[in-house]
Scaffold this active site. Structure first.
Site, PDB file in Angstrom:
ATOM      1  N   CYS A   2       0.834  -1.195   0.000  1.00  5.93           N
ATOM      2  CA  CYS A   2       0.000   0.000   0.000  1.00  5.93           C
ATOM      3  C   CYS A   2       0.872   1.250   0.000  1.00  5.93           C
ATOM      4  O   CYS A   2       2.065   1.205   0.275  1.00  5.93           O
ATOM      5  CB  CYS A   2      -0.913   0.014   1.222  1.00  5.93           C
ATOM      6  SG  CYS A   2      -1.938  -1.447   1.395  1.00  5.93           S
ATOM      7  N   ARG A  27       1.528   1.227  -6.008  1.00  4.73           N
ATOM      8  CA  ARG A  27       1.672   0.362  -4.836  1.00  4.73           C
ATOM      9  C   ARG A  27       0.358  -0.311  -4.452  1.00  4.73           C
ATOM     10  O   ARG A  27       0.341  -1.181  -3.567  1.00  4.73           O
ATOM     11  CB  ARG A  27       2.193   1.178  -3.648  1.00  4.73           C
ATOM     12  CG  ARG A  27       3.561   1.781  -3.874  1.00  4.73           C
ATOM     13  CD  ARG A  27       4.000   2.581  -2.660  1.00  4.73           C
ATOM     14  NE  ARG A  27       4.227   1.727  -1.514  1.00  4.73           N
ATOM     15  CZ  ARG A  27       5.380   1.134  -1.222  1.00  4.73           C
ATOM     16  NH1 ARG A  27       6.408   1.307  -2.015  1.00  4.73           N
ATOM     17  NH2 ARG A  27       5.507   0.389  -0.154  1.00  4.73           N
ATOM     18  N   TRP A  74      -3.617  -1.829  -1.445  1.00  2.37           N
ATOM     19  CA  TRP A  74      -3.555  -3.161  -2.053  1.00  2.37           C
ATOM     20  C   TRP A  74      -4.102  -4.106  -1.006  1.00  2.37           C
ATOM     21  O   TRP A  74      -3.532  -4.264   0.062  1.00  2.37           O
ATOM     22  CB  TRP A  74      -2.116  -3.513  -2.425  1.00  2.37           C
ATOM     23  CG  TRP A  74      -1.989  -4.791  -3.181  1.00  2.37           C
ATOM     24  CD1 TRP A  74      -2.123  -4.968  -4.530  1.00  2.37           C
ATOM     25  CD2 TRP A  74      -1.700  -6.091  -2.647  1.00  2.37           C
ATOM     26  NE1 TRP A  74      -1.929  -6.287  -4.865  1.00  2.37           N
ATOM     27  CE2 TRP A  74      -1.677  -7.009  -3.729  1.00  2.37           C
ATOM     28  CE3 TRP A  74      -1.460  -6.579  -1.362  1.00  2.37           C
ATOM     29  CZ2 TRP A  74      -1.413  -8.359  -3.573  1.00  2.37           C
ATOM     30  CZ3 TRP A  74      -1.206  -7.933  -1.187  1.00  2.37           C
ATOM     31  CH2 TRP A  74      -1.181  -8.809  -2.290  1.00  2.37           C
ATOM     32  N   ASN A 100       0.609   0.609   5.978  1.00  3.29           N
ATOM     33  CA  ASN A 100       1.134  -0.278   4.946  1.00  3.29           C
ATOM     34  C   ASN A 100       1.749  -1.465   5.671  1.00  3.29           C
ATOM     35  O   ASN A 100       2.582  -1.284   6.558  1.00  3.29           O
ATOM     36  CB  ASN A 100       2.197   0.437   4.112  1.00  3.29           C
ATOM     37  CG  ASN A 100       2.980  -0.521   3.230  1.00  3.29           C
ATOM     38  OD1 ASN A 100       2.456  -1.520   2.763  1.00  3.29           O
ATOM     39  ND2 ASN A 100       4.251  -0.209   3.006  1.00  3.29           N
ATOM     40  N   GLY A 101       1.333  -2.675   5.319  1.00  2.00           N
ATOM     41  CA  GLY A 101       1.895  -3.848   5.966  1.00  2.00           C
ATOM     42  C   GLY A 101       0.827  -4.783   6.480  1.00  2.00           C
ATOM     43  O   GLY A 101      -0.336  -4.715   6.064  1.00  2.00           O
ATOM     44  N   GLU A 507      11.099 -14.678 -18.139  1.00  2.00           N
ATOM     45  CA  GLU A 507      10.746 -13.268 -17.979  1.00  2.00           C
ATOM     46  C   GLU A 507       9.727 -12.832 -19.025  1.00  2.00           C
ATOM     47  O   GLU A 507       8.805 -12.068 -18.734  1.00  2.00           O
ATOM     48  CB  GLU A 507      12.014 -12.407 -18.055  1.00  2.00           C
ATOM     49  CG  GLU A 507      11.782 -10.910 -18.001  1.00  2.00           C
ATOM     50  CD  GLU A 507      11.153 -10.415 -16.713  1.00  2.00           C
ATOM     51  OE1 GLU A 507      10.746  -9.239 -16.688  1.00  2.00           O
ATOM     52  OE2 GLU A 507      11.056 -11.187 -15.732  1.00  2.00           O
ATOM     53  N   LYS A 511       6.047 -11.276 -18.123  1.00  3.79           N
ATOM     54  CA  LYS A 511       5.572  -9.972 -18.592  1.00  3.79           C
ATOM     55  C   LYS A 511       4.186 -10.109 -19.201  1.00  3.79           C
ATOM     56  O   LYS A 511       3.300  -9.284 -18.972  1.00  3.79           O
ATOM     57  CB  LYS A 511       6.545  -9.381 -19.630  1.00  3.79           C
ATOM     58  CG  LYS A 511       7.841  -8.867 -19.034  1.00  3.79           C
ATOM     59  CD  LYS A 511       7.700  -7.529 -18.348  1.00  3.79           C
ATOM     60  CE  LYS A 511       7.692  -7.545 -16.876  1.00  3.79           C
ATOM     61  NZ  LYS A 511       8.530  -8.339 -16.064  1.00  3.79           N
ATOM     62  N   GLU A 514       1.584 -10.783 -16.452  1.00  2.40           N
ATOM     63  CA  GLU A 514       1.355  -9.641 -15.561  1.00  2.40           C
ATOM     64  C   GLU A 514       0.396  -8.624 -16.154  1.00  2.40           C
ATOM     65  O   GLU A 514      -0.472  -8.104 -15.448  1.00  2.40           O
ATOM     66  CB  GLU A 514       2.685  -8.951 -15.253  1.00  2.40           C
ATOM     67  CG  GLU A 514       3.573  -9.685 -14.281  1.00  2.40           C
ATOM     68  CD  GLU A 514       4.874  -8.943 -14.046  1.00  2.40           C
ATOM     69  OE1 GLU A 514       5.278  -8.828 -12.875  1.00  2.40           O
ATOM     70  OE2 GLU A 514       5.485  -8.468 -15.020  1.00  2.40           O
ATOM     71  N   HIS A 530       9.317 -33.388 -22.566  1.00  6.05           N
ATOM     72  CA  HIS A 530       9.145 -34.134 -21.320  1.00  6.05           C
ATOM     73  C   HIS A 530       7.851 -33.755 -20.600  1.00  6.05           C
ATOM     74  O   HIS A 530       7.778 -33.825 -19.374  1.00  6.05           O
ATOM     75  CB  HIS A 530      10.343 -33.907 -20.401  1.00  6.05           C
ATOM     76  CG  HIS A 530      11.620 -34.458 -20.954  1.00  6.05           C
ATOM     77  ND1 HIS A 530      11.906 -35.805 -20.988  1.00  6.05           N
ATOM     78  CD2 HIS A 530      12.676 -33.835 -21.529  1.00  6.05           C
ATOM     79  CE1 HIS A 530      13.082 -35.994 -21.541  1.00  6.05           C
ATOM     80  NE2 HIS A 530      13.579 -34.813 -21.877  1.00  6.05           N
ATOM     81  N   LYS A 629       3.765  -2.572  -7.201  1.00  8.88           N
ATOM     82  CA  LYS A 629       5.148  -2.417  -7.638  1.00  8.88           C
ATOM     83  C   LYS A 629       6.141  -2.927  -6.600  1.00  8.88           C
ATOM     84  O   LYS A 629       7.095  -3.622  -6.928  1.00  8.88           O
ATOM     85  CB  LYS A 629       5.418  -0.938  -7.938  1.00  8.88           C
ATOM     86  CG  LYS A 629       6.819  -0.646  -8.458  1.00  8.88           C
ATOM     87  CD  LYS A 629       7.009  -1.211  -9.841  1.00  8.88           C
ATOM     88  CE  LYS A 629       8.362  -0.866 -10.418  1.00  8.88           C
ATOM     89  NZ  LYS A 629       8.581  -1.585 -11.679  1.00  8.88           N
TER      90      LYS A 629
END
Length: 634
Positions: A2, A27, A74, A100-101, A507, A511, A514, A530, A629
């Site tokens: 947050c 955030r 968030w 935040n937390g 990566e 992307k 996301e 496999h 983020k």
């Protein structure tokens, strides 16, 4: 996760708080709210969803308050509804808190408060804090101390409350009963104070402060600060005064603007040539010759960090974990050092056995990633009483030297990427790759694992990278945008790579996941047969990275296996490779380059592909759902 902002000064607080939240919306964007003090009353307004909903409500805000706090959320505890939005208030609605937390012991605290008669209106862990503060203030008023004067009561109450909280948190508190102060506290979650001209700010991250000041004071764990119209006082959770010196940032407001680009992510993709140049100009010796004894790098790391080094552990999460996999390849193949890459969230609960002469590297672009910091703290603690070969050797790779990581570890490599606003990392990923190249080459020079001729070849290749990245961006963006139209209804993607480009496949898939919400997976190309090959048909595109070198023919062979199952093949490969062109249905060409350096180039088309698919689908590229983020909670 947050975002917190706070202000006290001569100006109207609401607009400053809203502007600060705009800079912190990356955030979290499930809800937002502000609380401010005006004429002895606490005024609070909150809204579900993204920040523009709060801005709409504030359009009629008529209170010229000069002290207040704000929050963008968030969601952790409780659904993203307005009743769970911050700020949270006590029952009298005279006091407000943003956090935040995560408060890990909130259930026990909530039950204790309920037994005292306190009622709760949200599902959040945060709401216990204003009720605890109200309870502490009641006790302080009923039992006044000779040492306490009214302006310090709120600070005393905050200090009592934070000592009851377990978990990682940063909080900001205002009260209508103490209209001339703003109290903030930090424990394992970032919080920065800003110094203006007769005004003071607080925020979870520096972008919220840059439009107003470049003088900042990061709080450390276990610290509380009282911001008033007269200045800032800092103490620890025991109440002892702490003397700290502010520092100056070299950032400016232009760095956090879109500068004509549709999205921050696209702007940051285009900033990558400049980022690579900045890293190389900072750390490469311009006139280095192979007959010189000093390293071609200017990392300024002490030799005792390298002496008798037997092993390296890298701790990271997400995109930084992918960069670290490239780092592992470089450290092993270039510098000859056995290297392990750990998910920081797993390492902190199942650390590797202690080994001697081990360098531990924490990689986090923000310097605030909770799992990475906790894993580093664990490694630091378990080696704290050991000496000689088992002593702690800690190194950080980050984009934010003023962060918690910068204060935790004794040695840093600053990636010089500048502020990154888009939630999906692009330029910070490339900057982390460059950091690993520099570290591996520095170690290779120290350990003499490269011939002088090979060292010169790699250095020359590094210097060419900025121009080659520019070449890809100039030649491919429109083409990739056109290609992206084919995949607007695609449900699944497969990404393949081998050797040093396997992490780039991971990566690229991340992307796409996301920002486009398309299911995508990255695999080592040789592992395709496999199991994952069962997923393939004409509806599942396959993106393969095929760079000339040790595994080039193998990747093409693996791609043919996918083609035989009717999968559409997209190749990331040099423009002049005829065999590759005959294999792939579509080629996203990159310039010829040494295979060792190719990840810096092969990542760029994958960033563009993910961006354009998401943008064409009309999605919020910069603020994808459910993500934030900086991951500052476990």
């Amino acid at each position: 996760m947050c975002g917190i902002v706070g202000y006290i000064g001569p100006k109207q607080a609401s607009q400053i708080l809203l502007a600060g939240l705009e800079k912190l919306e990356y955030r979290g964007y499930d809800s937002a709210g502000i609380a401010a003090i005006w004429e002895g009353q606490l005024h609070c307004i909150r809204a579900k969803g993204k920040l523009f909903h709060l801005a709409d409500k504030l359009a009629d805000w008529s209170y010229p308050a000069t002290v207040g706090i704000g929050h963008t959320r968030w969601a952790t505890h409780g659904k993203p509804e307005e009743y769970n939005a911050h700020p949270h208030r006590d029952e009298s609605e005279r006091l407000a808190v943003v956090q935040n937390g995560i408060i890990e012991n909130y259930r026990e605290l909530r039950e204790s408060l309920r037994q005292k008669g306190y009622a709760f209106r949200s599902e959040t862990d945060t709401e216990v804090i204003p009720h605890l503060l109200a309870d502490c203030l009641k006790q302080l008023r009923n039992n006044p101390s000779d040492k306490a004067t009214p302006p310090s009561l709120l600070l005393q109450a905050v200090r009592q409350v934070v000592n009851q909280l377990q978990g990682a948190f940063a909080i900001a508190v205002v009260s209508a009963d103490f209209p001339d102060e703003l109290i903030v506290a930090r424990q394992q979650a970032p919080l920065v104070i800003g110094y203006g001209q007769g005004e003071y700010f607080c925020a979870s991250d520096t972008p919220a402060l840059i439009p107003y000041t470049q003088t900042i004071l990061p709080l450390d764990n276990g610290e509380i600060a009282r911001l008033s119209y007269n200045g800032v006082e800092v103490c620890n959770f025991n109440g002892d005064r702490v003397r700290k010196t502010p520092r100056t940032l070299n950032w400016n407001p232009v760095m956090v603007e879109k500068q004509g680009f549709k999205h921050f992510m696209l702007k940051e993709i285009y900033e990558q040539p400049g980022v690579v140049r900045a890293c190389l100009e900072t750390y490469l010796q311009e006139d280095w010759q192979p007959d010189r004894t000093q390293s071609p790098m200017r990392l300024e790391l002490p030799q005792e960090l390298y002496a008798d080094l037997d092993r390296i552990h890298i701790l990271a999460c997400g995109t930084s974990w992918h960069a670290s996999l490239v780092g592992k390849y470089l450290l092993e193949q270039v510098a000859g050092i056995p290297t392990e890459v750990h998910y920081a969230s797993e390492f902190r609960y199942a650390p590797s056995p202690l080994t001697p002469n081990t360098l531990t590297i924490g990689v986090t672009q923000s310097g605030e990633t909770a799992d990475t910091l906790a894993a580093l703290e664990l490694e630091k603690h378990r080696r704290s009483d050991l000496k000689d070969a088992y002593r702690a050797r800690l190194l950080g790779i980050t984009n934010r030297t003023e962060s918690s990581l910068g204060r935790m570890v004794p040695h840093l490599i600053d990636t010089h990427a500048g502020i990154e606003i888009g939630v999906a990392a692009t330029k910070t990923f490339i900057a982390q790759l460059i950091a690993f190249y520099l570290l591996a080459l520095d170690l290779a020079h120290y350990r003499k694992t490269l011939t002088p001729e090979r060292m010169v070849e790699i250095l020359e290749g590094l210097r060419q990278l900025p121009a080659l990245v520019e070449q890809i961006l100039e030649s491919q963006e429109r083409y990739v945008e056109t290609l992206a139209h084919q995949f607007l209804d695609t449900q699944d993607f497969i990404y393949l790579g081998r050797g040093i480009n396997f992490p780039i496949a991971l990566e690229g898939a991340l992307k796409l996941k996301e920002i486009s919400y398309i299911h995508a997976e990255g695999y080592p190309a040789g592992e395709m047969k496999h199991g994952p090959i069962a997923l393939l048909d004409a509806k599942v595109p396959v993106v393969a990275i095929a760079m000339p070198g040790t595994v080039f023919e193998k990747v093409l062979s693996n791609a043919q296996e996918a083609k035989a199952r009717d999968a559409q093949l997209i190749g990331i490969t040099p423009m002049n490779e005829q065999e590759a062109r005959e294999t792939f249905d579509t080629v996203l060409p990159i310039p010829e380059i040494d295979e060792l350096l190719s990840p810096v180039l092969t990542a760029i088309p994958l960033q563009l592909l993910a961006y354009h698919i998401a943008a064409l689908r009309g999605l919020d590229v910069d603020q994808p759902r459910n993500l934030a983020k900086s991951v500052t909670v476990e």
